[in-house]
Design a protein around this motif. Sequence first.
Motif, mmCIF file in Angstrom:
data_model
loop_
_atom_site.group_PDB
_atom_site.id
_atom_site.type_symbol
_atom_site.label_atom_id
_atom_site.label_comp_id
_atom_site.label_asym_id
_atom_site.label_seq_id
_atom_site.Cartn_x
_atom_site.Cartn_y
_atom_site.Cartn_z
ATOM 1 N N PHE A 226 42.850 49.822 45.331
ATOM 2 C CA PHE A 226 42.438 50.308 44.016
ATOM 3 C C PHE A 226 41.451 51.467 44.138
ATOM 4 C CE2 PHE A 226 38.835 47.504 44.850
ATOM 5 C CZ PHE A 226 37.775 48.139 44.220
ATOM 6 N N HIS A 227 41.421 52.292 43.107
ATOM 7 C CA HIS A 227 40.434 53.376 43.012
ATOM 8 C C HIS A 227 39.216 52.935 42.205
ATOM 9 C CE1 HIS A 227 44.139 56.179 43.466
ATOM 10 N NE2 HIS A 227 43.580 55.990 44.641
ATOM 11 N N LEU A 228 39.489 52.306 41.062
ATOM 12 C CA LEU A 228 38.414 51.904 40.149
ATOM 13 C C LEU A 228 38.756 50.527 39.577
ATOM 14 C CD1 LEU A 228 36.641 54.057 37.505
ATOM 15 C CD2 LEU A 228 37.854 52.037 36.709
ATOM 16 N N ALA A 229 37.737 49.668 39.442
ATOM 17 C CA ALA A 229 37.935 48.314 38.924
ATOM 18 C C ALA A 229 37.151 48.121 37.635
ATOM 19 C CB ALA A 229 37.516 47.268 39.956
ATOM 20 N N LEU A 230 37.786 47.451 36.655
ATOM 21 C CA LEU A 230 37.167 47.124 35.377
ATOM 22 C C LEU A 230 37.253 45.622 35.150
ATOM 23 C CD1 LEU A 230 38.891 49.897 33.212
ATOM 24 C CD2 LEU A 230 36.530 49.946 34.050
ATOM 25 N N THR A 231 36.405 45.099 34.297
ATOM 26 C CA THR A 231 36.468 43.676 33.958
ATOM 27 C C THR A 231 37.040 43.509 32.556
ATOM 28 O OG1 THR A 231 34.163 43.699 33.177
ATOM 29 C CG2 THR A 231 34.558 43.016 35.466
ATOM 30 N N PHE A 232 37.870 42.484 32.381
ATOM 31 C CA PHE A 232 38.549 42.278 31.108
ATOM 32 C C PHE A 232 38.355 40.851 30.610
ATOM 33 C CE2 PHE A 232 41.609 40.697 34.161
ATOM 34 C CZ PHE A 232 42.202 39.622 33.524
ATOM 35 N N ALA A 237 40.369 43.559 20.290
ATOM 36 C CA ALA A 237 39.742 44.844 19.940
ATOM 37 C C ALA A 237 38.966 45.442 21.107
ATOM 38 C CB ALA A 237 38.834 44.664 18.736
ATOM 39 N N GLN A 238 38.290 44.586 21.877
ATOM 40 C CA GLN A 238 37.456 45.072 22.979
ATOM 41 C C GLN A 238 37.752 44.270 24.244
ATOM 42 O OE1 GLN A 238 33.272 45.256 21.735
ATOM 43 N NE2 GLN A 238 33.996 45.355 19.637
ATOM 44 N N PRO A 239 38.912 44.469 24.844
ATOM 45 C CA PRO A 239 39.268 43.676 26.025
ATOM 46 C C PRO A 239 38.522 44.065 27.284
ATOM 47 C CG PRO A 239 40.953 45.318 25.577
ATOM 48 C CD PRO A 239 39.986 45.382 24.433
ATOM 49 N N LEU A 240 37.948 45.272 27.326
ATOM 50 C CA LEU A 240 37.289 45.758 28.539
ATOM 51 C C LEU A 240 35.791 45.866 28.308
ATOM 52 C CD1 LEU A 240 39.844 48.551 29.465
ATOM 53 C CD2 LEU A 240 39.658 46.276 30.471
ATOM 54 N N ASN A 241 35.026 45.384 29.277
ATOM 55 C CA ASN A 241 33.570 45.469 29.202
ATOM 56 C C ASN A 241 33.075 46.526 30.191
ATOM 57 O OD1 ASN A 241 30.680 44.458 30.260
ATOM 58 N ND2 ASN A 241 30.958 43.845 28.139
ATOM 59 N N ALA A 297 49.392 44.852 27.490
ATOM 60 C CA ALA A 297 48.074 44.307 27.130
ATOM 61 C C ALA A 297 48.070 42.791 27.084
ATOM 62 C CB ALA A 297 47.635 44.870 25.781
ATOM 63 N N SER A 298 49.228 42.144 27.089
ATOM 64 C CA SER A 298 49.258 40.684 27.045
ATOM 65 C C SER A 298 48.659 40.072 28.306
ATOM 66 C CB SER A 298 50.700 40.185 26.864
ATOM 67 O OG SER A 298 51.497 40.482 27.994
ATOM 68 N N ARG A 299 48.544 40.857 29.370
ATOM 69 C CA ARG A 299 47.958 40.333 30.605
ATOM 70 C C ARG A 299 46.470 40.064 30.468
ATOM 71 N NH1 ARG A 299 50.451 44.397 35.053
ATOM 72 N NH2 ARG A 299 50.153 45.817 33.307
ATOM 73 N N PHE A 300 45.846 40.613 29.443
ATOM 74 C CA PHE A 300 44.430 40.325 29.207
ATOM 75 C C PHE A 300 44.216 38.877 28.777
ATOM 76 C CE2 PHE A 300 43.730 45.051 28.071
ATOM 77 C CZ PHE A 300 43.398 45.342 29.388
ATOM 78 N N ALA A 301 45.270 38.199 28.376
ATOM 79 C CA ALA A 301 45.137 36.821 27.883
ATOM 80 C C ALA A 301 44.957 35.819 29.016
ATOM 81 C CB ALA A 301 46.359 36.450 27.044
ATOM 82 N N PHE A 317 42.016 45.281 37.520
ATOM 83 C CA PHE A 317 41.434 44.564 36.389
ATOM 84 C C PHE A 317 40.992 43.176 36.863
ATOM 85 C CE2 PHE A 317 44.231 47.730 34.580
ATOM 86 C CZ PHE A 317 43.476 48.255 33.546
ATOM 87 N N LEU A 318 39.700 42.927 36.748
ATOM 88 C CA LEU A 318 39.100 41.668 37.201
ATOM 89 C C LEU A 318 38.657 40.848 35.989
ATOM 90 C CD1 LEU A 318 36.833 43.200 39.992
ATOM 91 C CD2 LEU A 318 38.948 41.922 40.369
ATOM 92 N N PRO A 319 38.892 39.543 35.990
ATOM 93 C CA PRO A 319 38.523 38.723 34.817
ATOM 94 C C PRO A 319 37.014 38.622 34.639
ATOM 95 C CG PRO A 319 39.305 37.340 36.622
ATOM 96 C CD PRO A 319 39.568 38.754 37.042
ATOM 97 N N CYS A 320 36.567 38.802 33.405
ATOM 98 C CA CYS A 320 35.139 38.645 33.087
ATOM 99 C C CYS A 320 34.639 37.253 33.429
ATOM 100 C CB CYS A 320 34.892 38.923 31.604
ATOM 101 S SG CYS A 320 34.860 40.672 31.157
ATOM 102 N N SER A 321 35.513 36.261 33.378
ATOM 103 C CA SER A 321 35.095 34.889 33.646
ATOM 104 C C SER A 321 34.506 34.736 35.043
ATOM 105 C CB SER A 321 36.281 33.938 33.477
ATOM 106 O OG SER A 321 37.350 34.309 34.329
#
Length: 384
Positions: A226-232, A237-241, A297-301, A317-321
């Motif tokens: 990966f180049h860049l990682a985000l948490t979801f 409305a706001q899936p990414l932090n 976007a269903s993968r955010f679930a 994409f890494l889970p916020c949990s």
Amino acid sequence: MKIVSGWHRLVFCLASIFLLTHLFSVMELHKNSKMEEPHKQLNKKFDHLVLGPAAGQGLSNRLQCQGTKALNRTYSSSSRSAEDGSITFITVFTIYNSSLNDVEDKSTNTIVGNASYNKFGRSMALLNVFINFIEVAMPQSNVIILTDPVSDLSVPQNRVSLYHIQGEYSRDKLMLQRIRSYITFLETRLQKLSQNPRNITHYIFTDSDIAVVDNLGQIFHDHPNFHLALTFRNNKAQPLNSGFIAVRGTPEAILRAKHFLQEVLKVYSTKYRNASRMLGDQLALAWVVKSKAHFDASRFAKALAFSEDIDGTSLLFLPCSLYNWTPPEGAGQFHGMPLDVKVVHFKGSRKRLMLESWNFYSSSLDISDMLCLILGSGRTKYDF
């Protein structure tokens, strides 16, 4: 006589109706006041921790607690990752004149444990606790604080340095400035890499109100492409932090991350300018990602890590949990804390809890027990 008797009966009936109506009104008012009383207490902000039952009891993959004693252990890394020493944490932090002006005003002081803090002291205490947790979980890593050149910061800790970047650091524009500062910082790293391409350092950009409770080197080890990682999170409305962004330290990854953040900044400045004080960056992140036709976007679930290519940038994409877990306010979270949680985010009205957690850890030196404290006290508002 019949007329008078009938009149008396009419008066008596009217009086009875009035009394009954008044009685029912009083009873209803009393009932409503009882219903509102717990609601008022629920919204009350406490100046001390209030422990309650820890969520997630009976779930095998969740932390089990008895008070502040952990009944099972978190899956903390037993050995230091080889990536530990090549990771640098980046945060944006500044001091406002209004905070400095309150240094002598003790009327607004806050007591946490045995310490008394004014506004300036609270901000610095949170920054120091942020650094302290990193030193415990990842002692070989470094911390760089991106700040306004006019901020008079002093952080006398090892492996911590200041990096001044000119910009607009007012409260209304701080979130916009944060992205600009990230981009500027990445540009300087590219210049240094061009001079010494073998000096690879990975970067984790975070808010300063987080506690790193486990080694994060495995992100770069387990996900090498990966180049860049985000948490979801599962939020339509706001899936990414935006409070946690990881960037691989290779020249290509830094360049790709810079271009991605430039696109986010462009969307932020045009579409979400009215939300510049807060949330605009998260809305812009979501727009850039979800606007791609191929993105599902269903993968955010589901709280499972996944990768996606967005205009040439490989996003993880890494889970916020696990990587951006936030203590619940109220009874909104019933599933508890995952055993392998890596990062706790004390956002919003949880700042006191961050200081209390560090104080508890300092006396117990047990991460799992400290997490029980956080889990048990996350149901109350602890704002300053």
